[in-house]
Design a protein around this motif. Structure first.
Motif: not given
Length: 445
Positions: A242-248
């Motif tokens: 979830s954190e990676k999706l939010g960042e990208v």
């Protein structure tokens, strides 16, 4: 105007949709009535089972018919339903009034790798679609707003087209579908270009597939235009994902939980913490390994009672996932009712191709759907060009053409040189953690 056209289309194709959707919206306006609605629907379902479903009629005769006084307490006295029960008692679980319903067979591999066939009816589908639309509104998307799906499309893999009917439907519903089953570097770059160009109101995606797309964008330094919202399903959404999706993607990420057997079960709201269980669709219990209900806040097996499907009611169905209910039934968004604090247990690995591409593990589980000779399975990628299907037979041998089809469709996405071994085994054990992984990639990430 698009919204009105869609609603008109749904009225023609799905006559029960508007009725179910309006009831869902009414619950949105009167969230404090969630428990009352669920109680009413559970009572009606139990009455139907007593009168029309042989499997439950027999059990309820033994347990007693006092379900109206306290349906929840009565429910806890009924036995847990397993996939094995469904396989062995499909006819008895089917409602006697099936002839008067528009019904069909469906199947699911689920997170346990045990294929099961079940019966659903048109009203169940209409109700499920209404709940799905409701969950989408929590992300800010209304009916008719643009949507992009990074989803599984076997037809696109096998035939190369989705057909004119699907194309017209996609235009009307303002949606675009990208194939999550075949994600080569070239396709992932193409998908990112589509996402940047369209910037849809909502991206709905397989959790693992969109996570790998985000990793690809980051690894290849592909710039991504900030998106509006992402909703993941068909796999566990871990915090790091979830954190990676939010960042990208620069967008809020919503987690949705559902299954073929019972439709969409729960979804995160605007607060994006717990997952709200639709009181219109399902009732959830969390039980220990002995089937005893645990206290909210404790981990256990998810047991679901579907309040929608009268063609073949699933009461206290052990779905094969694990999770935890929130101790509180009230969210900061103002909605009340059951909430899942977390869902874990599904683990779909992405398989690697020789050119660096990715094939979602769920592609391979679909190859075993509707195979009557498959009792349980696990699919392992042991090397880039080697896949092993471990299968527990249900009692009889498969036809050679079915084996050939599995091999052919595996090689279609992993290459003609891929070695495909079909191994018949007596038992498939869970991992050391107790979770069952139905697809495993042993190829280095």
């Amino acid at each position: 105007m698009r919204k009105q056209l869609i609603l008109a289309s749904l009225r023609l194709r799905r006559p029960g949709f508007r009725r179910h959707y309006n009831r869902c919206l009414e619950l949105e306006r009167n969230t404090h009535s969630a428990d009352a609605v669920r109680l009413q629907r559970l009572t009606a379902l139990l009455a139907h089972c007593e009168q029309s479903v042989p499997y439950y009629a027999r059990i309820m005769k033994e347990v007693g018919d006092d379900y109206r006084s306290n349906p929840y307490d009565y429910l806890s006295r009924l036995p847990i339903l397993t996939k094995e029960h469904i396989r062995n008692s499909l006819d008895a679980l089917t409602s006697r009034d099936l002839a008067g319903r528009e019904w069909f067979y469906n199947t699911s591999g689920g997170s346990t790798g045990e294929p099961v066939r079940f019966v659903q009816d048109r009203d169940f589908v209409d109700s499920s679609i209404a709940i799905t639309h409701l969950f989408s509104t929590w992300t800010g998307k209304d009916i008719g707003d643009s949507e992009l799906r990074l989803w599984g499309s076997e037809r696109d893999v096998f035939v190369g087209t989705q057909g004119i009917k699907a194309h017209i439907t996609n235009i009307l519903f303002n949606q675009r579908i990208l194939n999550a089953f075949q994600m080569t570097p070239a396709r992932m770059r193409e998908y990112l270009e589509v996402i940047n160009r369209r910037r849809p109101c909502l991206i709905v995606a397989y959790a693992q597939a969109i996570y790998e797309l985000a990793r690809f964008a980051e690894r290849e330094n592909v710039s991504v235009v900030p998106q509006h919202a992402i909703m993941t399903s068909a796999g566990t959404l871990y915090k790091f994902m979830s954190e990676k999706l939010g960042e990208v993607f620069g967008a809020p990420v919503f987690n949705r939980y559902g299954s073929r057997e019972v439709g969409d079960i729960a979804s995160q709201c605007e607060a994006r913490k717990c997952l709200h269980v639709s009181p219109y669709g399902n009732y959830i219990e969390i039980v220990d390994e002995d089937g005893r209900v645990v206290t909210p806040g404790q981990d256990g097996d998810i047991v679901i009672t579907s309040l929608q499907n009268y063609a073949m009611p699933l009461i206290r169905y052990r779905i094969g996932d694990r999770g935890r209910l929130c101790p509180s039934n009230r969210c900061e968004c103002g909605r009340e009712g059951q909430m899942l604090a977390t869902v874990f247990g599904r683990n779909v690995d992405a398989f690697r191709t020789t050119d660096g591409g990715l094939i979602d593990g769920e592609y391979f589980t679909h190859l075993l759907y509707f195979r009557q000779w498959v009792k349980q399975f696990q699919i392992v990628q042991t090397a880039v060009s080697a896949v092993e299907f471990r299968i527990v037979r249900s009692g009889f041998d498969p036809a050679q053409d079915e084996i050939d089809e599995i091999v052919r469709k595996t090689q279609l996405v992993l290459g003609s040189c891929c070695r495909v071994d079909i191994c018949f085994v007596d038992e498939i054990s869970p991992s050391a953690s107790g979770k069952f992984r139905y697809t495993i990639s042993e190829v280095a990430q």
